[in-house]
Scaffold this motif. Sequence first.
Motif, PDB file in Angstrom:
ATOM      1  N   SER A 135       0.823  -1.205   0.000  1.00 46.54           N
ATOM      2  CA  SER A 135       0.000   0.000   0.000  1.00 46.54           C
ATOM      3  C   SER A 135       0.863   1.263   0.000  1.00 46.54           C
ATOM      4  O   SER A 135       0.651   2.175  -0.809  1.00 46.54           O
ATOM      5  N   GLU A 136       1.855   1.328   0.902  1.00 49.93           N
ATOM      6  CA  GLU A 136       2.735   2.501   0.973  1.00 49.93           C
ATOM      7  C   GLU A 136       3.623   2.583  -0.267  1.00 49.93           C
ATOM      8  O   GLU A 136       3.908   3.679  -0.769  1.00 49.93           O
ATOM      9  N   TYR A 137       4.055   1.438  -0.764  1.00 45.18           N
ATOM     10  CA  TYR A 137       4.873   1.390  -1.983  1.00 45.18           C
ATOM     11  C   TYR A 137       4.134   2.050  -3.140  1.00 45.18           C
ATOM     12  O   TYR A 137       4.703   2.861  -3.890  1.00 45.18           O
ATOM     13  N   LYS A 138       2.841   1.735  -3.296  1.00 45.11           N
ATOM     14  CA  LYS A 138       2.029   2.308  -4.371  1.00 45.11           C
ATOM     15  C   LYS A 138       1.848   3.817  -4.192  1.00 45.11           C
ATOM     16  O   LYS A 138       1.863   4.577  -5.155  1.00 45.11           O
ATOM     17  N   LYS A 139       1.690   4.265  -2.921  1.00 42.20           N
ATOM     18  CA  LYS A 139       1.539   5.705  -2.650  1.00 42.20           C
ATOM     19  C   LYS A 139       2.812   6.464  -3.053  1.00 42.20           C
ATOM     20  O   LYS A 139       2.742   7.533  -3.662  1.00 42.20           O
ATOM     21  N   VAL A 140       3.962   5.897  -2.693  1.00 41.61           N
ATOM     22  CA  VAL A 140       5.245   6.523  -3.041  1.00 41.61           C
ATOM     23  C   VAL A 140       5.402   6.568  -4.559  1.00 41.61           C
ATOM     24  O   VAL A 140       5.806   7.591  -5.129  1.00 41.61           O
ATOM     25  N   LEU A 141       5.060   5.481  -5.206  1.00 40.45           N
ATOM     26  CA  LEU A 141       5.171   5.387  -6.660  1.00 40.45           C
ATOM     27  C   LEU A 141       4.287   6.433  -7.341  1.00 40.45           C
ATOM     28  O   LEU A 141       4.724   7.134  -8.267  1.00 40.45           O
ATOM     29  N   THR A 142       3.079   6.583  -6.851  1.00 42.62           N
ATOM     30  CA  THR A 142       2.132   7.563  -7.417  1.00 42.62           C
ATOM     31  C   THR A 142       2.654   8.982  -7.225  1.00 42.62           C
ATOM     32  O   THR A 142       2.593   9.818  -8.135  1.00 42.62           O
ATOM     33  N   ARG A 143       3.201   9.256  -6.035  1.00 51.76           N
ATOM     34  CA  ARG A 143       3.707  10.599  -5.745  1.00 51.76           C
ATOM     35  C   ARG A 143       4.902  10.940  -6.629  1.00 51.76           C
ATOM     36  O   ARG A 143       5.003  12.048  -7.169  1.00 51.76           O
ATOM     37  N   LEU A 144       5.821   9.998  -6.787  1.00 55.07           N
ATOM     38  CA  LEU A 144       7.007  10.230  -7.609  1.00 55.07           C
ATOM     39  C   LEU A 144       6.652  10.321  -9.089  1.00 55.07           C
ATOM     40  O   LEU A 144       7.293  11.061  -9.847  1.00 55.07           O
ATOM     41  N   ALA A 145       5.623   9.562  -9.507  1.00 57.41           N
ATOM     42  CA  ALA A 145       5.203   9.569 -10.916  1.00 57.41           C
ATOM     43  C   ALA A 145       4.716  10.950 -11.335  1.00 57.41           C
ATOM     44  O   ALA A 145       4.925  11.382 -12.465  1.00 57.41           O
TER      45      ALA A 145
ATOM     46  N   ALA B  34       5.977   4.849 -14.918  1.00 55.65           N
ATOM     47  CA  ALA B  34       6.883   5.530 -13.981  1.00 55.65           C
ATOM     48  C   ALA B  34       7.785   4.536 -13.271  1.00 55.65           C
ATOM     49  O   ALA B  34       8.977   4.810 -13.057  1.00 55.65           O
ATOM     50  N   GLU B  35       7.252   3.397 -12.915  1.00 55.97           N
ATOM     51  CA  GLU B  35       8.024   2.384 -12.181  1.00 55.97           C
ATOM     52  C   GLU B  35       9.237   1.924 -12.977  1.00 55.97           C
ATOM     53  O   GLU B  35      10.280   1.609 -12.416  1.00 55.97           O
TER      54      GLU B  35
ATOM     55  N   GLN C  89      15.743   1.948  -5.912  1.00 54.85           N
ATOM     56  CA  GLN C  89      16.271   2.209  -4.576  1.00 54.85           C
ATOM     57  C   GLN C  89      15.588   3.414  -3.934  1.00 54.85           C
ATOM     58  O   GLN C  89      15.306   3.414  -2.734  1.00 54.85           O
ATOM     59  N   VAL C  90      15.299   4.448  -4.739  1.00 50.73           N
ATOM     60  CA  VAL C  90      14.636   5.648  -4.221  1.00 50.73           C
ATOM     61  C   VAL C  90      13.228   5.297  -3.745  1.00 50.73           C
ATOM     62  O   VAL C  90      12.787   5.744  -2.675  1.00 50.73           O
ATOM     63  N   VAL C  91      12.513   4.494  -4.522  1.00 50.85           N
ATOM     64  CA  VAL C  91      11.147   4.099  -4.149  1.00 50.85           C
ATOM     65  C   VAL C  91      11.171   3.281  -2.862  1.00 50.85           C
ATOM     66  O   VAL C  91      10.363   3.502  -1.956  1.00 50.85           O
ATOM     67  N   VAL C  92      12.100   2.360  -2.769  1.00 54.47           N
ATOM     68  CA  VAL C  92      12.221   1.513  -1.577  1.00 54.47           C
ATOM     69  C   VAL C  92      12.556   2.355  -0.347  1.00 54.47           C
ATOM     70  O   VAL C  92      11.945   2.209   0.716  1.00 54.47           O
ATOM     71  N   GLU C  93      13.537   3.262  -0.488  1.00 54.65           N
ATOM     72  CA  GLU C  93      13.954   4.101   0.645  1.00 54.65           C
ATOM     73  C   GLU C  93      12.815   4.964   1.157  1.00 54.65           C
ATOM     74  O   GLU C  93      12.599   5.073   2.375  1.00 54.65           O
ATOM     75  N   GLN C  94      12.061   5.573   0.234  1.00 52.94           N
ATOM     76  CA  GLN C  94      10.968   6.449   0.660  1.00 52.94           C
ATOM     77  C   GLN C  94       9.815   5.651   1.277  1.00 52.94           C
ATOM     78  O   GLN C  94       9.131   6.144   2.169  1.00 52.94           O
ATOM     79  N   THR C  95       9.634   4.441   0.830  1.00 54.43           N
ATOM     80  CA  THR C  95       8.614   3.570   1.435  1.00 54.43           C
ATOM     81  C   THR C  95       9.002   3.210   2.866  1.00 54.43           C
ATOM     82  O   THR C  95       8.188   3.279   3.785  1.00 54.43           O
TER      83      THR C  95
ATOM     84  N   SER D 217      17.007  -7.378   1.810  1.00 55.16           N
ATOM     85  CA  SER D 217      16.301  -7.797   0.597  1.00 55.16           C
ATOM     86  C   SER D 217      15.012  -7.006   0.445  1.00 55.16           C
ATOM     87  O   SER D 217      14.405  -6.571   1.430  1.00 55.16           O
ATOM     88  N   SER D 218      14.606  -6.804  -0.800  1.00 58.78           N
ATOM     89  CA  SER D 218      13.342  -6.128  -1.098  1.00 58.78           C
ATOM     90  C   SER D 218      12.920  -6.514  -2.509  1.00 58.78           C
ATOM     91  O   SER D 218      13.698  -7.104  -3.258  1.00 58.78           O
ATOM     92  N   GLY D 219      11.716  -6.161  -2.852  1.00 62.96           N
ATOM     93  CA  GLY D 219      11.220  -6.481  -4.192  1.00 62.96           C
ATOM     94  C   GLY D 219       9.716  -6.681  -4.162  1.00 62.96           C
ATOM     95  O   GLY D 219       9.124  -6.889  -3.094  1.00 62.96           O
ATOM     96  N   LYS D 220       9.111  -6.596  -5.312  1.00 59.08           N
ATOM     97  CA  LYS D 220       7.655  -6.767  -5.377  1.00 59.08           C
ATOM     98  C   LYS D 220       7.283  -8.221  -5.108  1.00 59.08           C
ATOM     99  O   LYS D 220       7.974  -9.143  -5.528  1.00 59.08           O
ATOM    100  N   ASN D 221       6.176  -8.377  -4.368  1.00 58.80           N
ATOM    101  CA  ASN D 221       5.615  -9.703  -4.062  1.00 58.80           C
ATOM    102  C   ASN D 221       6.568 -10.593  -3.265  1.00 58.80           C
ATOM    103  O   ASN D 221       6.533 -11.821  -3.387  1.00 58.80           O
ATOM    104  N   GLN D 222       7.401  -9.953  -2.436  1.00 59.50           N
ATOM    105  CA  GLN D 222       8.279 -10.725  -1.548  1.00 59.50           C
ATOM    106  C   GLN D 222       8.516  -9.953  -0.266  1.00 59.50           C
ATOM    107  O   GLN D 222       8.225  -8.759  -0.182  1.00 59.50           O
ATOM    108  N   ASP D 223       9.018 -10.660   0.762  1.00 56.72           N
ATOM    109  CA  ASP D 223       9.304 -10.006   2.040  1.00 56.72           C
ATOM    110  C   ASP D 223      10.446  -9.002   1.876  1.00 56.72           C
ATOM    111  O   ASP D 223      11.362  -9.213   1.082  1.00 56.72           O
ATOM    112  N   TRP D 224      10.326  -7.921   2.657  1.00 54.36           N
ATOM    113  CA  TRP D 224      11.421  -6.959   2.745  1.00 54.36           C
ATOM    114  C   TRP D 224      12.102  -7.187   4.091  1.00 54.36           C
ATOM    115  O   TRP D 224      11.447  -7.156   5.148  1.00 54.36           O
TER     116      TRP D 224
END
Length: 288
Positions: A36-46, A64-65, A71-77, A107-114
């Motif tokens: 959820s937060e990942y998508k918010k960050v992505l939308t804001r940066l887009a 945009a993704e 790394q920027v998207v992950v850090e801001q999330t 570790s990080s990435g879509k559809n996996q544990d961070w």
Amino acid sequence: MAKTASTKTKTKKQESPLIIPNTTIEITFSWAEVSSEYKKVLTRLAKRLSIPGFRKGTVPTAVAEEQLDTQVVVEQTLQKLLPERYTAEISKQKKRPLTTPDFRLVSSGKNQDWVIEANIAEKPEFSMPGYKPVVKQALKDAVAAIAKEKTKPKEQEQDTIKLQIIYGKLAEKYRPQVPELLIKREIEHDMEQMRKQLKQLNVTLQDYIKRNNLTEEAFSQQVTVRALTRLQSIFITDAVAKSEKITIDQQTIDAHIDALPDADFGKKQRNNPDYRASLHQTLFTQAV
């Protein structure tokens, strides 16, 4: 029959290191917690992107993704999610960090544990049984050292010499250990203050190192030893205070702030946690 002499090899007891590893805590977010937060960050940066074929603010998140630095998207999330989870994890594990943590993304990435590694500095167990005779002898050594001075030091200078020798002897005997991260934070603070002072003199750090005939390695060692010595002195002070049941409460700190000659400065610093912590340590040392 002749007897052969047996030789016993004495092995020197290995001393424990003065700088010790940090405590590491692993923090894991499931993708469900992050998405959820990942998508918010992505939308804001887009909305900030300018891509040919799209008006600014209308770039689809999927496009945009592909353009954004992951790394920027992950850090801001994580900037949004990590502080609360870190605090909860520290409380759950009953840890008492002495300073701000260092985080490392494992570790990080879509559809996996961070997975994030939090390195914290905890105060090691430390006591000084039978420290008073050491202090007594150190005081004698200090008096003897002062007597050898060609020019008699002023009273305040004598007190400083005595304290340095006493703390030095206690550190030598009881070897208080300090976590790596605490050393790192002390050096960061030390360097920040040094840069400010050098800037006022219009001198760069590199110039300072050259003028003092130091290599960068020697300067780094000098700064590290200074940080270690200061932190060991704090641990020694705490051990004495614990042994002698000396405490400094918040009312004492408030009273000292109220008594400062610069009332405006006192007003500004009254609720500054860093200033209060520094003042607490100063009053603590004086009381000890």
